[in-house]
Scaffold this motif. Structure first.
Motif, mmCIF file in Angstrom:
data_model
loop_
_atom_site.group_PDB
_atom_site.id
_atom_site.type_symbol
_atom_site.label_atom_id
_atom_site.label_comp_id
_atom_site.label_asym_id
_atom_site.label_seq_id
_atom_site.Cartn_x
_atom_site.Cartn_y
_atom_site.Cartn_z
ATOM 1 N N GLY A 83 94.421 -56.411 59.026
ATOM 2 C CA GLY A 83 95.115 -55.579 57.998
ATOM 3 C C GLY A 83 94.060 -54.667 57.362
ATOM 4 N N LYS A 84 94.872 -53.460 57.048
ATOM 5 C CA LYS A 84 94.112 -52.680 56.420
ATOM 6 C C LYS A 84 94.859 -51.719 55.467
ATOM 7 N N GLN A 85 94.343 -50.951 54.595
ATOM 8 C CA GLN A 85 95.379 -50.186 53.470
ATOM 9 C C GLN A 85 95.765 -49.255 54.316
ATOM 10 N N TRP A 86 97.167 -49.169 54.393
ATOM 11 C CA TRP A 86 98.356 -49.988 53.916
ATOM 12 C C TRP A 86 99.065 -50.324 55.280
ATOM 13 N N MET A 87 98.483 -51.140 56.314
ATOM 14 C CA MET A 87 99.265 -51.144 57.300
ATOM 15 C C MET A 87 98.624 -52.655 58.380
ATOM 16 N N TRP A 88 99.730 -53.111 58.961
ATOM 17 C CA TRP A 88 99.267 -54.414 59.797
ATOM 18 C C TRP A 88 99.168 -53.771 61.312
ATOM 19 N N LYS A 89 97.885 -54.393 62.037
ATOM 20 C CA LYS A 89 97.627 -53.831 63.234
ATOM 21 C C LYS A 89 97.498 -55.016 63.935
ATOM 22 N N ILE A 138 102.211 -70.338 68.144
ATOM 23 C CA ILE A 138 101.412 -68.975 68.208
ATOM 24 C C ILE A 138 100.450 -69.057 67.110
ATOM 25 N N LYS A 139 99.302 -68.688 67.337
ATOM 26 C CA LYS A 139 97.990 -68.626 66.168
ATOM 27 C C LYS A 139 97.784 -67.352 66.088
ATOM 28 N N LEU A 140 97.674 -67.017 64.757
ATOM 29 C CA LEU A 140 97.281 -65.566 64.392
ATOM 30 C C LEU A 140 95.661 -65.698 63.874
ATOM 31 N N ILE A 141 94.976 -65.084 64.709
ATOM 32 C CA ILE A 141 93.590 -64.754 63.950
ATOM 33 C C ILE A 141 93.386 -63.405 63.289
ATOM 34 N N MET A 142 93.246 -63.474 61.997
ATOM 35 C CA MET A 142 93.152 -62.363 61.196
ATOM 36 C C MET A 142 92.190 -61.972 60.473
ATOM 37 N N THR A 143 91.775 -60.564 60.150
ATOM 38 C CA THR A 143 90.790 -60.208 59.408
ATOM 39 C C THR A 143 91.059 -58.784 58.844
ATOM 40 N N SER A 144 90.600 -58.377 57.828
ATOM 41 C CA SER A 144 90.721 -57.213 56.959
ATOM 42 C C SER A 144 89.630 -56.202 57.034
ATOM 43 N N GLU A 145 89.897 -54.944 57.127
ATOM 44 C CA GLU A 145 88.786 -53.888 57.190
ATOM 45 C C GLU A 145 88.553 -53.408 56.042
ATOM 46 N N ASP A 146 89.413 -53.767 54.813
ATOM 47 C CA ASP A 146 88.943 -53.272 53.638
ATOM 48 C C ASP A 146 88.919 -54.191 52.530
ATOM 49 N N THR A 147 90.175 -54.294 51.800
ATOM 50 C CA THR A 147 90.302 -55.422 50.567
ATOM 51 C C THR A 147 90.960 -56.454 51.156
ATOM 52 N N ILE A 148 91.242 -57.316 50.349
ATOM 53 C CA ILE A 148 91.866 -58.729 50.639
ATOM 54 C C ILE A 148 93.387 -58.316 50.811
ATOM 55 N N HIS A 149 94.169 -58.618 51.824
ATOM 56 C CA HIS A 149 95.586 -58.898 51.895
ATOM 57 C C HIS A 149 96.032 -60.192 52.179
ATOM 58 N N SER A 150 97.355 -60.281 52.501
ATOM 59 C CA SER A 150 97.697 -61.496 52.811
ATOM 60 C C SER A 150 98.850 -61.489 53.640
ATOM 61 N N PHE A 151 99.020 -62.158 54.625
ATOM 62 C CA PHE A 151 100.135 -62.040 55.738
ATOM 63 C C PHE A 151 101.097 -62.892 55.552
ATOM 64 N N PHE A 152 102.356 -62.670 55.084
ATOM 65 C CA PHE A 152 103.229 -63.327 54.490
ATOM 66 C C PHE A 152 104.596 -63.344 55.046
ATOM 67 N N ILE A 153 105.177 -64.463 55.873
ATOM 68 C CA ILE A 153 106.423 -64.525 56.358
ATOM 69 C C ILE A 153 107.456 -65.315 56.012
ATOM 70 N N PRO A 154 108.220 -64.794 54.823
ATOM 71 C CA PRO A 154 109.092 -65.777 54.301
ATOM 72 C C PRO A 154 109.848 -66.771 54.946
ATOM 73 N N GLU A 159 98.880 -59.907 48.797
ATOM 74 C CA GLU A 159 97.736 -59.819 47.973
ATOM 75 C C GLU A 159 97.516 -58.374 47.845
ATOM 76 N N TYR A 160 97.502 -58.346 46.131
ATOM 77 C CA TYR A 160 97.635 -56.802 45.816
ATOM 78 C C TYR A 160 96.426 -56.284 46.480
ATOM 79 N N CYS A 161 96.605 -54.953 47.030
ATOM 80 C CA CYS A 161 95.574 -54.253 47.657
ATOM 81 C C CYS A 161 95.472 -52.831 47.446
ATOM 82 N N GLY A 162 96.191 -52.246 46.217
ATOM 83 C CA GLY A 162 96.051 -50.900 46.106
ATOM 84 C C GLY A 162 97.371 -50.160 46.203
#
Lengths: 557, 338, 216
Positions: B106-112, B133-149, B181-184
């Motif tokens: 995750g990075k401001q403001w897109m998911w790769k 499926i297991k997601l292994i996730m990290t961010s390049e900048d701020t805290i984000h949150s990966f949400f699938i309702p 997660e609010y990221c800007g």
């Protein structure tokens, strides 16, 4: 029951004892300081309310068309900061608490009157610095200031706002210190701990949280500011820091802070329920101890804000369990309040309407908290509008309603005037309806997946948002009406006697408005809290009434 | 996005129904107690309204029995909610055995996102029905949150760390993906779709996108270009540096005496902060690659290292130098292989 | 009067509790990062001047002793002793601050002030002997925490010295005696508290990993 014979409203009271700006700005009288706070918290509430209005206007449409993204982000951030730090935390303790704590225990003033005045100036300084930051350009980090966005990425006035909040925290600490020492050392003769009104117990518990929790957020803000200045890596992972450390430090205060906001409100509700049903509170000691229990347990549950932040599963389990535990004392209070009404003599005055509204809305707000304590559910609803709805039910449906109820109840004592009862009841109803229409749809939107802090959203959430904004306008009107008539009543309201509600509390045994030293003679307390008449007297009175046919409805038993 | 029931998002994962069941239970209890309390309030307030201005009711001090009753019953109800919530949570938190993995940055403001077969996606994720499926996730900048309702899952995405979550999609369709997660500035724009497909359609989609390299191959190229070969060997057989073949998932014995697990976080840390956990028997000579590799490249290197099998385990040569232990049978330290 | 004395003392204790919570946040951050980067912290700690730190500890403990004597003198009404003891306490407090200033100056000269706070002297850990596994980034973190904690402590010392000067002024004017000495007592409480904070800071900051430096 002893009754002090009081003359008609005395000529000299705390309001007219001295005139002039200096007599107000350099006062040591807790009642005047309470009014200084009352004016300032109302001012900040108004500003926070304007931000709320902007949020709800923007959210009428799915597109972000009213405000730019950054402006919207600043608006919701500032709504939160102003409402939490400059309204909800000080409002009840520093206005009603300051006014009433000495009076309810029979004291002349608080333990440290000059520190009390200092606390107001500190609050004002913090508030003005924050307002300056808002005008200079605002802050857009969310009121939670999460790192690393706040330390490294935000281009807004984080440090300046942080300084404003930091300074106002000392106001909280000093108020708490004052209350604790006052309750310990300044009770009138005969006023034992268990004869104190529950309003005092609630404020004592609140004061404990204030002094233990606030210093932690103070240091957190300092660390945040220094990190932003020097980038050494306390919270920024790019330089070796841990952003979750920020969350731990922040929530260690901010969870207990929500109990600072709600406990004084609960204290007011105890007063309103007992006094407007003319009965003592059912289970007095349980209600008293539950205030303390909430204060203690409140310090143990901060991790429930961080269930999805990457905590270990076991930490999550512990925090979940404790979060359920902290709900129980609140439930006990709700049941005791309800039981108090049983076989009471209930009047429908405005304060009672607010109290009844509180119980219903706080029940909903508190029980939706259980959804969040249950981790499996919290994972889904965290950071959605479900959370927003939950905390507004407690903060607005709870604290704000309690504040309004208390303000109306003690208005005759504070101002020497009665408010117009018809308008009071009407606005209570408008507030209740507007509030529910605003926030009930948000529970639904949240579970459906609408995240919070979004200024544009997918179209399927629009209906719920429109309902919510409609409710907000009704709520806004309902809150403006009391502002108008309360100010009106200060000049044109009916003069109030010392004890217009005919109640046994110590604060009612002195003129309205009270003299500066509160009591002309230090009271000696020989009765229990909420003792409307000692039992023997009641037998006699009851018998006399029945024999003389005075009352169709004699004492109920 | 049609929902089959009002007030609920679609149920599209193996977990959704379980979370919803818990939600119904809590909603039921909430509605019950709300009605109970408000009903009682209204009833009392009408029945016991003040009828004469001077009446004073008899005080009732309390009842220990009632207090116990309404402390214990809520406590029991709360405990039931805790246990049920914990059960659902354990399922959410424990990925199943051998899931397929997908890397998320995750990075401001897109998911790769990147599949292990090489497909890259931006703000979209295609998955087949029925696969864990297991997601292994990290961010390049701020805290984000990966949400699938629709799947009822959410996990924060942190810079400098890996977080994981898992799901099994059960219903084809297109579902919202939100950053939670609010990221800007463009937080509300950091949204996308999860496209769940029937397995045959998914295979079609995969083959249409197969021109991209798998992360493991890409990782091998980076491994070679950065010179890792010179100390760790072309196939991770070790040398001046510890053996990497078969490393992932095993235990590593450190100079400090501790033993740690060689998981994703350990491997990432060893690349960006090699001195943090020195393997026993090796000197502090590995340079840091912080700033020279992006998060995505780190994930690719990770994929490569995971793929390295133990072909012919060679004893690693301990470094000579001040840190080398005396060469004796007991002291010749090697990283413990699985 | 009795109630005011009680109120004043209770007020000071409550205030000290808030100070514990305030410093507590920084101790927590310290604990977290020390456990994450033990080598870096040990390296940085070894570079601090043990002699100066130890002298300062002795100075503060002695000053708490003189403060306690001051309170006792006030209680028994010995005005001269009270004044002497207060003066000694203030001198010891100022010595502590002076030695601290010397330490800070050394850090400045060695380029160990974190970040780019000092223009022209960015942080540079060259002079610090790095134990195996230590990275300079985390050494900088140690120094940041060192300055934050000792700086906050020094600020409280300055306030304490100011407080005692006010008490000294009134003592010279003869205000304190057996019937009224509460301000001396509660100032004593504050002074002892600041001392106790240092007692915790000293081992945590100065004595980390000394065993590693000598023979590890």
């Amino acid at each position: 029951m002893e009754e002090f014979t009081l003359p008609a409203p005395t000529k000299v009271n705390y309001l007219n004892a001295e005139y002039g700006l200096k007599s107000w700005l350099l006062t040591k009288d807790h009642k005047r300081i309470a009014l200084l706070y009352l004016g300032s918290v109302t001012f900040f509430f108004f500003i926070g309310g304007v931000y709320a209005m902007l949020i709800r206007l923007e959210l009428l449409t799915p597109q972000g068309d009213l405000l730019s993204s950054t402006t919207y982000n600043k608006v919701f951030t500032q709504h939160g900061i102003i409402m939490i730090f400059f309204f909800l935390i000080p409002a009840i303790p520093a206005s009603l608490g300051n006014f009433l704590v000495p009076m309810m225990i029979g004291a002349k003033d608080l333990a440290f009157p000059r520190i009390n005045l200092l606390s107001w100036y500190i609050y004002l300084a913090g508030g003005l610095i924050t307002i300056y930051a808002l005008i200079a350009g605002g802050v857009d980090t969310g009121w939670t200031f999460y790192a690393p966005y706040s330390t490294t990425f935000s281009n807004s006035y984080v440090i300046l706002t942080g300084v404003g909040v930091f300074i106002s925290g000392f106001s909280s600490i000093l108020t708490g210190l004052n209350f604790i020492v006052t309750v310990h050392t300044m009770r009138a003769p005969g006023m034992t701990w268990f004869r104190m009104p529950l309003f005092i117990w609630a404020h004592y518990a609140t004061a404990l949280i204030m002094i233990l929790g606030t210093p932690v957020v103070a240091i957190t803000i300092l660390l945040l500011a220094f990190e932003r200045l020097t980038h050494v890596g306390i919270f920024d992972p790019a330089v070796g820091g841990d952003p979750v450390l920020f969350q731990h430090l922040f929530w260690f205060y901010s969870h207990p802070a929500v109990y600072i906001m709600v406990l004084p409100g609960m204290g007011i509700i105890s007063e309103l329920i007992a006094n407007f049903s003319r009965k003592n509170i059912f289970g007095y000691s349980f209600v008293a101890f539950s205030s303390l229990a909430i204060a203690v347990f409140g310090f143990l549950v901060w991790g429930h804000h961080m269930f999805v932040s990457g905590q270990s599963v076991y930490a999550g389990m512990i925090f979940s369990f404790l979060s359920f535990a902290v709900a129980i004392p609140s439930a006990i209070k709700v049941f005791n309040w309800t039981a108090t009404l049983y076989k009471g003599s209930i009047s429908y005055d405005t304060p009672m309407l607010y109290a009844l509204g509180f119980i219903g809305l706080f029940t909903i707000g508190g029980m939706t908290g259980l959804f969040l304590a249950s981790i499996g559910l919290d994972v889904h609803v965290h950071d959605t509008y479900f959370i927003v709805a939950h905390f507004h039910y407690i903060m607005v449906g709870g604290t704000l309603l309690a504040y309004l109820g208390g303000l109306h109840y003690w208005w005759p004592k504070i101002s020497g005037r009665m408010y117009p009862e018809g308008w009071g009841r009407f606005s209570a109803l408008v507030v209740f309806i507007g509030f529910n229409l605003t926030f009930l749809p948000q529970f639904i939107a949240g579970y459906m997946g609408m995240p919070r802090r979004y200024h544009a959203y997918p179209p399927e959430f629009q209906v719920l948002n429109v309902l919510s904004s409609a409710g907000a306008s009704i709520l806004g009107v309902g809150l403006l009406i009391p502002m108008v008539y309360l100010i009106w009543s200060m000049r044109y309201g009916k003069s109030a006697e010392a004890n217009p509600w005919h109640l046994p509390g110590l604060e009612w045994r002195t003129p309205s408005p009270p003299p500066t030293q509160n009591f002309l003679v230090t009271p000696v307390v020989t009765w229990e809290a909420y003792e409307f008449a000692p039992p023997e007297e009641m037998e006699v009175v009851g018998r006399l009434r029945r024999e003389s046919g005075l009352d169709e409805a004699p004492i109920r038993g | 996005m049609q929902t089959w029931m009002p007030f609920l998002p679609e149920r599209a994962s193996s977990l959704s129904g379980k979370v919803d069941a818990l939600y119904f239970y809590l909603s039921g209890v909430t509605i019950f107690f709300t009605l109970l309390i408000s009903g009682t309030l209204i009833f009392f307030v009408i029945k016991y309204r003040r009828r004469s201005p001077y009446e004073i009711p008899r005080p009732i001090a309390g009842s220990h029995k009632l207090e116990t009753l309404w402390s214990v019953i809520p406590l029991l109800i709360a405990m039931s909610m805790f246990v049920w919530g914990a059960q659902v949570y354990f399922e959410q938190a424990r990925p199943p055995e051998s899931p397929s993995e997908i890397f998320v940055v995750g990075k401001q403001w897109m998911w790769k996102l990147q599949h292990t077969t090489g497909q890259r996606e931006i703000n979209e994720l295609h998955v087949p029905v029925g696969r864990k499926i297991k997601l292994i996730m990290t961010s390049e900048d701020t805290i984000h949150s990966f949400f699938i309702p629709a799947f009822r899952i959410k996990t924060d995405v942190l810079p400098g760390r890996y977080t994981t979550q898992w799901f099994e999609a059960t219903k084809p369709g297109t579902y919202h993906l939100f950053c939670a997660e609010y990221c800007g500035m463009n937080h509300s724009g950091m949204i996308g779709s999860i496209v769940v497909m029937v397995p045959s359609e998914f295979d079609d989609w995969l083959s249409g996108n197969s021109s991209q390299q798998s992360p493991a191959i890409a990782g091998q190229q980076i491994y070679q270009s950065l010179g890792c070969v010179s100390c760790h060997g072309a196939n991770g057989e070790g040398g001046r540096g510890p053996t990497l073949a078969g490393l992932f998932g095993g235990q590593v014995f450190l100079t400090s005496g501790e033993t740690v697990k060689a998981d994703e976080a350990y491997i990432r840390e060893s690349i960006v902060n090699p001195q943090a956990k020195l393997v026993s028997g090796f000197g502090p000579i590995m340079p840091t690659f912080q700033g020279q590799v992006t998060e995505e490249q780190l994930l690719q290197i990770l994929a490569f290292i995971k793929s390295l099998q133990v072909a012919n385990p060679q004893p690693a040569t301990p470094a000579t130098g001040p840190m080398a232990p005396a060469p004796s049978a007991a002291a010749t330290a090697r990283p413990n292989l699985r | 009067m009795e109630q005011q004395r009680e109120a004043g003392t209770l007020g000071m204790w409550v205030f000290l509790v808030t100070e514990i919570m305030f410093f507590g946040g920084m101790f927590f951050a310290y604990t977290l990062y020390r456990s994450k980067y033990p080598q870096a912290f040990a390296s940085a700690s070894n570079h601090l001047s043990l002699p100066l730190g130890a002298i300062n500890t002795g100075v503060l403990i002695l000053s708490s002793f003189t403060m306690a004597l001051a309170v006792y003198s006030a209680q028994i009404g010995k005005r001269r002793n009270l004044i002497i003891c207060l003066v000694l306490t203030i001198i010891l407090g100022l010595s502590f601050l002076g030695i601290k200033a010397v330490e800070y100056k050394d850090k400045y000269v060695d380029n160990l002030i974190p970040g780019r706070l000092i223009p022209g002297r960015p942080f540079n850990a060259e002079g610090v002997h790095l134990l195996p596994g230590a990275s300079t980034q985390n050494v900088e973190m140690f120094y940041w925490i060192y300055f934050a904690m000792t700086g906050m402590h020094a600020l409280h010392m300055v306030i304490g010295v100011g407080l005692l000067s006010v008490i000294l002024y009134f003592a010279v004017r003869g205000r304190y005696g057996p019937e009224y000495h509460n301000p001396v007592e509660i100032s004593g409480l504050y002074w002892h508290f600041v001392d106790i904070i240092w007692i915790f800071l000293f081992p945590l900051l100065y004595l980390l990993g000394r065993h590693l430096a000598h023979g590890g």
